[in-house]
Design an enzyme around this catalytic site. Structure first.
Site, mmCIF file in Angstrom:
data_model
loop_
_atom_site.group_PDB
_atom_site.id
_atom_site.type_symbol
_atom_site.label_atom_id
_atom_site.label_comp_id
_atom_site.label_asym_id
_atom_site.label_seq_id
_atom_site.Cartn_x
_atom_site.Cartn_y
_atom_site.Cartn_z
ATOM 1 N N LYS A 54 12.882 -58.559 27.390
ATOM 2 C CA LYS A 54 11.825 -57.469 27.797
ATOM 3 C C LYS A 54 12.656 -56.376 28.142
ATOM 4 C CE LYS A 54 8.698 -60.695 29.586
ATOM 5 N NZ LYS A 54 8.089 -61.622 30.602
ATOM 6 N N GLN A 98 8.399 -61.709 36.876
ATOM 7 C CA GLN A 98 8.578 -62.967 36.042
ATOM 8 C C GLN A 98 8.253 -64.332 36.634
ATOM 9 O OE1 GLN A 98 9.598 -62.816 32.656
ATOM 10 N NE2 GLN A 98 8.947 -64.799 32.840
ATOM 11 N N ASP A 121 0.725 -57.304 33.330
ATOM 12 C CA ASP A 121 0.620 -58.570 32.983
ATOM 13 C C ASP A 121 -0.887 -58.935 33.066
ATOM 14 O OD1 ASP A 121 2.635 -60.108 32.035
ATOM 15 O OD2 ASP A 121 3.476 -61.233 33.866
#
Ligand code: NDP
Length: 296
Positions: A54, A98, A121
């Site tokens: 990422k 994460q 997200d």
């Protein structure tokens, strides 16, 4: 019939190119650099790889990347304090924590502490509600990537019959909402579904998000259907480590009209959509028009 292969790797490169071009223009015209903060708690090896990828992708498209690597025993209070700082930081337009988090941390509380406008997200309860009611939201990256590939392949999805196998909050449910938003007739199947193969054979669009290696075989597929394989399963075959999807590729490709491979299908689209979401969040935060071709 041999299915057309939907090349997620190539499509993701195209999406990243679109993001890069719009980031360059934001920097040049507005003097604004979109920024993504990624928070990793602990040393889970798979998570470390994801976070590294990422970071590299964020830099590659010209955005600012802020990495926060915290020890596995970080307290909830310290993690929440970091999220509050990132929420208040004007250079940060997207925040990603994460997952999975170590067991002593309350993931729901952490995710719901992220400013929904920075929740790239799309897991914050506000974004879940906005998506469910058809309002502008941050959309989870993997389903957004699937939707983009489907729109690219089909043009309009209106009136098509879609079956999503899997009802998780991060893939199955938002995928179903997005397909409904594009006027598909949607069925969500799961582990209690009776005669799953017959249900799947009714689908013009079949999305597999099950987490079971090669479970969806050719006899689940309607001739000519489009099959999107979200699964990522690491298995060992003939003594070698191998990555396979939730779809048995060879038998499904013999029946389907189009299919995504694993690897090289949905996977690359997930990071591309994270970048797209960060750009979208940046544009919204600055009252600028939505980026072109990168939203649901
Ligand atoms: P979850 O384990 O959270 O959900 C799996 C779903 O599949 C559940 O709803 C479960 O049903 C259903 N299921 C399990 N077994 C069966 C069965 N035998 N028949 C029908 N349905 C079944 O998984 P995720 O949604 O998080 O992930 C799904 C897959 O996608 C995984 O392989 C994962 O690695 C992959 N993935 C890939 C991403 C990418 O970037 N490409 C991103 C995220 C995930 P029930 O609810 O009844 O238990």
């Amino acid at each position: 019939m041999t299915a057309t292969v939907i090349d997620g790797k190539a499509f993701a490169a195209k999406v990243r190119g679109l993001v890069q071009a719009q980031v360059a223009s934001l920097i040049e015209v507005q003097g604004i650099t979109p920024g993504l903060a990624v928070v990793l708690v602990g040393e889970d090896p798979a998570s470390q790889v994801y976070v590294r990828n990422k970071h590299a992708s964020t830099i590659e498209v010209g955005m600012a990347s802020f990495e926060h690597r915290l020890a596995a025993d970080t307290s909830e209070a310290d993690l929440l304090a970091l999220i509050h700082r990132l929420n208040a930081d004007a250079k940060v337009h997207g925040i990603l924590v994460q997952l999975p988090l170590p067991g002593h941390l309350n993931s729901e509380l952490i995710i719901n502490t992220i400013d929904p406008a920075k929740d790239v997200d799309g897991f914050h309860i506000s974004n879940v509600g906005l998506l469910g009611t058809g309002q502008k939201s941050m959309v989870p990256c993997t389903p957004l990537g699937c939707l983009m590939m489907l729109r690219d392949h089909h043009g309009s999805l209106s009136g098509l019959s879609a079956v999503v196998v899997g009802r998780s909050n991060i893939v199955g449910k938002p995928m179903a909402q997005l397909l409904l938003g594009d006027s598909c007739t949607v069925t969500i199947a799961h582990s209690r579904t009776k005669d799953l193969a017959a249900v799947c054979r009714g689908a013009d669009i079949l999305v597999a998000a099950v987490g079971r290696p090669e479970m969806i075989t050719g006899d689940f597929v309607k001739p000519g259907a489009t099959v999107i394989d979200v699964g990522i399963n690491r298995i060992e075959r003939d003594g070698k480590a191998k990555l396979v999807g939730d779809v048995h590729y060879a038998s499904a490709a013999a029946v389907a009209g189009a299919i995504t491979p694993v690897p090289g299908g949905v996977g690359p689209m997930t990071i591309a959509c994270l970048l797209a979401n960060t750009l979208t969040a940046c544009c919204r935060a600055n009252g600028l028009p939505e980026p072109v071709g990168l939203t649901a």
